[in-house]
Design an enzyme around this catalytic site. Structure first.
Site, mmCIF file in Angstrom:
data_model
loop_
_atom_site.group_PDB
_atom_site.id
_atom_site.type_symbol
_atom_site.label_atom_id
_atom_site.label_comp_id
_atom_site.label_asym_id
_atom_site.label_seq_id
_atom_site.Cartn_x
_atom_site.Cartn_y
_atom_site.Cartn_z
ATOM 1 N N HIS A 1 -20.552 -18.174 -62.147
ATOM 2 C CA HIS A 1 -20.109 -17.153 -63.102
ATOM 3 C C HIS A 1 -19.156 -17.848 -64.086
ATOM 4 C CE1 HIS A 1 -17.650 -13.644 -64.377
ATOM 5 N NE2 HIS A 1 -18.626 -12.868 -63.944
ATOM 6 N N CYS B 1 -22.809 -12.946 -67.272
ATOM 7 C CA CYS B 1 -21.674 -13.889 -67.312
ATOM 8 C C CYS B 1 -22.048 -15.199 -66.612
ATOM 9 C CB CYS B 1 -20.413 -13.299 -66.686
ATOM 10 S SG CYS B 1 -19.823 -11.848 -67.534
ATOM 11 N N LYS C 1 -15.484 -4.779 -56.235
ATOM 12 C CA LYS C 1 -16.861 -5.017 -55.768
ATOM 13 C C LYS C 1 -17.015 -4.682 -54.288
ATOM 14 C CE LYS C 1 -17.619 -8.757 -59.082
ATOM 15 N NZ LYS C 1 -18.452 -8.301 -60.197
ATOM 16 N N GLN D 1 -19.326 -12.173 -54.745
ATOM 17 C CA GLN D 1 -20.582 -11.503 -54.373
ATOM 18 C C GLN D 1 -20.852 -11.596 -52.875
ATOM 19 O OE1 GLN D 1 -22.313 -9.619 -56.375
ATOM 20 N NE2 GLN D 1 -21.296 -10.175 -58.283
ATOM 21 N N ASP E 1 -15.682 -19.104 -54.697
ATOM 22 C CA ASP E 1 -15.697 -17.813 -55.386
ATOM 23 C C ASP E 1 -16.524 -16.856 -54.529
ATOM 24 O OD1 ASP E 1 -16.250 -15.636 -56.945
ATOM 25 O OD2 ASP E 1 -16.979 -16.765 -58.676
HETATM 26 C C1 LIG Z 1 -19.557 -14.597 -58.677
HETATM 27 C C2 LIG Z 1 -18.516 -13.896 -59.507
HETATM 28 N N1 LIG Z 1 -17.376 -14.531 -59.782
HETATM 29 C C3 LIG Z 1 -16.412 -13.977 -60.524
HETATM 30 C C4 LIG Z 1 -16.565 -12.712 -61.033
HETATM 31 C C5 LIG Z 1 -15.460 -12.109 -61.835
HETATM 32 O O1 LIG Z 1 -14.950 -10.984 -61.171
HETATM 33 P P1 LIG Z 1 -13.911 -10.020 -61.882
HETATM 34 O O2 LIG Z 1 -14.518 -9.633 -63.193
HETATM 35 O O3 LIG Z 1 -13.795 -8.874 -60.921
HETATM 36 O O4 LIG Z 1 -12.640 -10.771 -62.024
HETATM 37 C C6 LIG Z 1 -17.741 -12.007 -60.789
HETATM 38 C C7 LIG Z 1 -17.974 -10.678 -61.372
HETATM 39 O O5 LIG Z 1 -19.088 -10.303 -61.669
HETATM 40 C C8 LIG Z 1 -18.744 -12.614 -59.995
HETATM 41 O O6 LIG Z 1 -19.883 -11.989 -59.708
#
Ligand SMILES: Cc1ncc(COP(=O)(O)O)c(C=O)c1O
Length: 415
Positions: free
Chosen positions: A126, A368, A230, A207, A204
């Site tokens: 992401h 993203c 999430k 998900q 990270d």
């Molecule tokens: C794999 C991953 N990392 C980071 C993020 C960023 O999360 P947030 O927008 O809640 O900070 C997301 C959000 O879609 C994500 O799916």
């Protein structure tokens, strides 16, 4: 059709947004990868806190504030148990995964990296796990390395190994599950390999945490970050787990109230982790809601959640694979919670709009993760992502709506 939970209705009934008599009646909500809906218990916990328990924390000498502090710190301990951290001190409340990753780059990165060091990420990230490292590259002369995408949609393991070989990688940061495709990375193996090569490792988990139990000690990573919204909790709250010996080497992220022991004009002494990283009044209600979300997940249990998702994945794969012209992006050796696909002759944005007319909510775009889509030669896909409230009927509705879109876009026969 759905798996049964003994002595309780299907979890969908716990979510007011799906009330069959409400404004969203009949919606097939397939965008939980972007954000999950909230059960009544979370909504009520936040509301009750504001109605009867609200005060600022850590400063008050009165009961209301002391109770709010206990509730806030209680959730820290609850999160530590939820992901099996060694202590509460390893749990930092942040706004979400984005802030967690930026915090690591801004504090650990700036304190420990120097020009010529390398940071290793993967092609499946992401943007939140790409841009903070690009900034260190551009401002500090750190090298940014990318472990490539394998032909099956997973991470290229040989490339990952090769990029660690010269010992220059000081930090490896990769996703547990790719948000654009649902590919599950073999994180335990990647962590062990990167640690053996001398790197600090950040995962990270955005998900992953909604879909499976996570044990940070068993994984052996140094950092693990995820977002509350999430996992059925409120927006504006997330978790950065950091191993205490690593957190202790890090300077503060933001500065101000609540993170200091003493302040004089000459110098300031900072508190130990985690308070060192929590400047200012935090999202107290968000933390309370996050605690309620974890309670909710645990009330269903991982066994049910995982079995339910497995049956949804099997059903979704079966119904989508039958649609001619639909291409499902590959997700390596294991898929979790996400179907990312293209449909010949129908742009993903058009598809998303038509699906909405059928009361099917999906996401269309780059998710993203533009570099990952570029690897597939794409700029956008349609993405259906699962939550624990979904039923196989939602996936049938998705498939029917995709076929209806295909009929709309089919070239008309000349008379
Ligand atoms: C794999 C991953 N990392 C980071 C993020 C960023 O999360 P947030 O927008 O809640 O900070 C997301 C959000 O879609 C994500 O799916």
């Amino acid at each position: 059709m759905s798996l049964t939970l003994s002595n309780r209705p299907h979890p969908k009934a716990d979510f007011p947004i799906f009330d069959p008599a409400g404004p969203n009646a009949g919606i097939a909500y397939l965008d939980s990868g972007a954000s999950a809906q909230k059960p009544k218990s979370v909504i009520e916990a936040v509301s009750a806190f504001y109605a009867t328990g609200y005060a600022n924390i850590h400063r008050g000498v009165y009961k209301l504030s002391a109770n709010a502090t206990d509730a806030y710190e209680g959730v820290r301990a609850q999160v530590a148990r939820f992901i099996n951290a060694a202590s509460d001190q390893e749990i930092i409340f942040v706004r979400g995964a984005t802030e967690g990753l930026n915090l690591i780059a801004a504090t650990w990165g700036r304190a420990h990296l120097k020009a010529g060091d390398a940071v290793l990420i993967s092609a499946l990230e992401h943007h939140a796990n790409i841009i903070p490292w690009q900034i260190l590259r551009d401002q500090m002369g750190v090298e940014l390395r990318i472990a490539g995408l394998a032909a099956d949609g997973g991470i290229d393991r040989a490339d990952f190994t090769a990029k660690l070989a010269d010992g220059k990688v000081k930090l490896a940061s990769f996703t547990h599950i790719a948000n654009a495709t649902g590919a599950v990375l073999p994180v335990a193996d990647l962590i062990a390999e990167a640690k053996a090569a001398g790197a600090i490792v950040s995962v990270d988990g955005c998900q992953a945490v909604p879909h499976r139990p996570v044990d940070v000690q068993a994984l052996g990573c140094d950092f693990y970050t995820f977002s509350g919204h999430k996992i059925y909790g409120p927006t504006g709250i997330g978790i950065l787990y950091g191993r205490l010996p690593v957190l202790e080497t890090m300077p503060p992220y933001q500065t101000g109230g609540d993170m200091v022991a003493t302040v004089r004009f000459e110098a300031t002494e900072f508190l130990d982790p985690p308070q060192r990283f929590e400047a200012g009044t935090p999202d107290i209600a968000g933390v309370i809601g996050l605690g309620a979300a974890i309670d909710y997940i645990q009330s269903l249990g991982w066994a049910w959640i995982e079995a339910h998702e497995k049956s949804l994945l099997a059903h979704g794969t079966a119904v989508l694979s039958k649609i001619p012209g639909l291409t499902l992006l590959p997700a390596g050796s294991e898929r979790s919670g996400i179907f990312s696909f293209t449909v010949e002759g129908v742009h993903p944005h058009d598809l998303g709009t038509i699906l909405d007319h059928h009361n099917v909510a999906i996401r269309a775009g780059s998710h993203c993760a533009q570099p990952l889509l570029n690897e597939f030669g794409l700029t956008a896909t349609a993405r259906a992502s699962l939550g624990l409230y979904n039923e196989t009927e939602d996936l049938d509705r998705l498939a029917e709506a995709v076929m209806a879109a295909q009929r709309m876009f089919a070239p008309k026969q000349r008379a």
